[in-house]
Scaffold this active site. Structure first.
Site, mmCIF file in Angstrom:
data_model
loop_
_atom_site.group_PDB
_atom_site.id
_atom_site.type_symbol
_atom_site.label_atom_id
_atom_site.label_comp_id
_atom_site.label_asym_id
_atom_site.label_seq_id
_atom_site.Cartn_x
_atom_site.Cartn_y
_atom_site.Cartn_z
ATOM 1 N N HIS A 157 0.867 -1.204 -0.029
ATOM 2 C CA HIS A 157 0.050 -0.113 -0.025
ATOM 3 C C HIS A 157 0.931 1.401 -0.188
ATOM 4 C CE1 HIS A 157 -3.968 -1.760 1.230
ATOM 5 N NE2 HIS A 157 -3.075 -2.885 1.499
ATOM 6 N N GLU A 221 2.895 -0.451 4.411
ATOM 7 C CA GLU A 221 2.968 1.105 3.648
ATOM 8 C C GLU A 221 4.095 1.473 3.067
ATOM 9 O OE1 GLU A 221 0.075 2.500 3.545
ATOM 10 O OE2 GLU A 221 -1.311 1.565 4.863
#
Length: 332
Positions: A157, A221
């Protein structure tokens, strides 16, 4: 993105963004691998010879349709590997999550796909993403069924808000200690600065694969969100290198150990009266002091319980019943 802008993207990026695996699938098949296309946006590449010692690696990108950086990174990695397919040292599944949302440059169509990986979906059950999640769950089960014990899932992500640690990961607490240590070491090699240990599911894909399939799984992330074709790929250089090594089974070297945080509390939106004491643009890992009010929701008041807790993923706009943020404490 306009049609002209999309057409200007590198072919490998265009293909992955529209979930077209035809060329890379053909290359792996010609090299003797067993290749599957079990559903739209899902590719599997397995050794033709069964080997329990061979790792099974699931990569997912585009679970949120507006998080395009990992799509670009993985597109280039897959293209390079398909040119030298004999270097693939793992069984691989690649999943492009929200294909339709990617096409229109949105985060999702009806609701957040990364809240659908749960047995009970409540009022989310009739959404477009619920059907997509069912398809992904079935393909994931088939991929891991019969595989050896070394199972990985990296759900890649980029963040929609700034962060004091721009590159961080969420790791399910239930992963076995040895596999968890190996995963965290790889995350350090990939440039991840902080790891949050997660004790409970919020309906995420990575928690599902850890819980249901025993995978060493993580929501990773990799930096800030960007427009397809305009991402600063230099921010993914360490992750790209670490991923190349993982897929090729090469010596990984050693990265800097990430900071480790435990989840102190999960903030759930109980009603439309939910109010946070700060905005959704608040930086991830912003520290709050003991006694500070985090949020109120009718008679429920969320306050900081430890001397210091840091807020991650603050979002008061989520649907009622979903997680509106987590509070974490540093332990290592």
């Amino acid at each position: 993105m306009s049609a002209t802008g999309f057409d200007a993207l590198p072919e490998a990026v265009r293909a992955l963004a529209r979930a077209d695996f035809s060329e890379v699938a053909e290359r792996f098949e010609e090299a003797g691998f067993t290749v599957g296309l079990p559903a739209r946006g899902i590719l599997t590449v397995k050794s033709a010879v069964s080997n329990a010692a061979r790792a099974s690696v699931l990569l997912s990108v585009g679970v949120h349709g507006d998080e395009t950086g990992p799509i670009e990174m993985v597109a280039h990695a897959l293209e390079a590997l398909s040119r030298t397919p004999g270097e693939l040292a793992v069984d691989l599944m690649l999943c492009v999550g929200s294909i339709d949302a990617i096409a229109v440059g949105k985060r999702f169509i009806d609701a957040d796909l990364n809240r659908m990986f749960r047995l009970q979906r409540g009022d989310l059950a009739g959404t477009f993403e619920a059907g997509r999640a069912d398809t992904i769950i079935a393909a994931t089960r088939d991929f891991f069924d019969g595989s050896g014990p070394r199972r990985w899932h990296l759900d890649l992500h980029t963040a929609i808000r700034a962060s004091r640690y721009p590159k961080f990961a969420i790791v399910p607490q239930l992963i076995a200690a040895e596999a968890r240590a190996e995963l965290i070491a790889w995350l350090g090699l990939a440039g991840i600065e902080a790891v949050i240990m997660n004790p409970a599911s919020a309906g995420t894909y990575s928690y599902w694969t850890a819980e249901q399939h025993g995978a060493a799984a993580s929501t990773v992330e990799l930096g800030r969100i960007g427009t397809l074709g305009q991402n600063d790929l230099s921010q993914f250089s360490e992750a790209s290198s670490a991923l190349a090594g993982l897929l090729r089974g090469s010596s990984q070297g050693q990265g800097r150990a990430p900071l480790v945080f435990d989840t102190a509390q999960s903030i759930t939106k109980l009603s439309d009266g939910f109010r946070m004491s700060f905005g959704k643009e608040t930086e991830n890992f912003t520290p709050l002091k003991k006694g500070d009010v985090i949020a109120t929701d009718g008679d429920t008041v969320y306050t900081v319980q430890h001397d210091e807790e840091c807020v991650v993923f603050p979002n008061p706009d989520v649907r009622v019943g979903l997680r509106a943020g987590i509070m974490v404490v540093r332990v290592k």
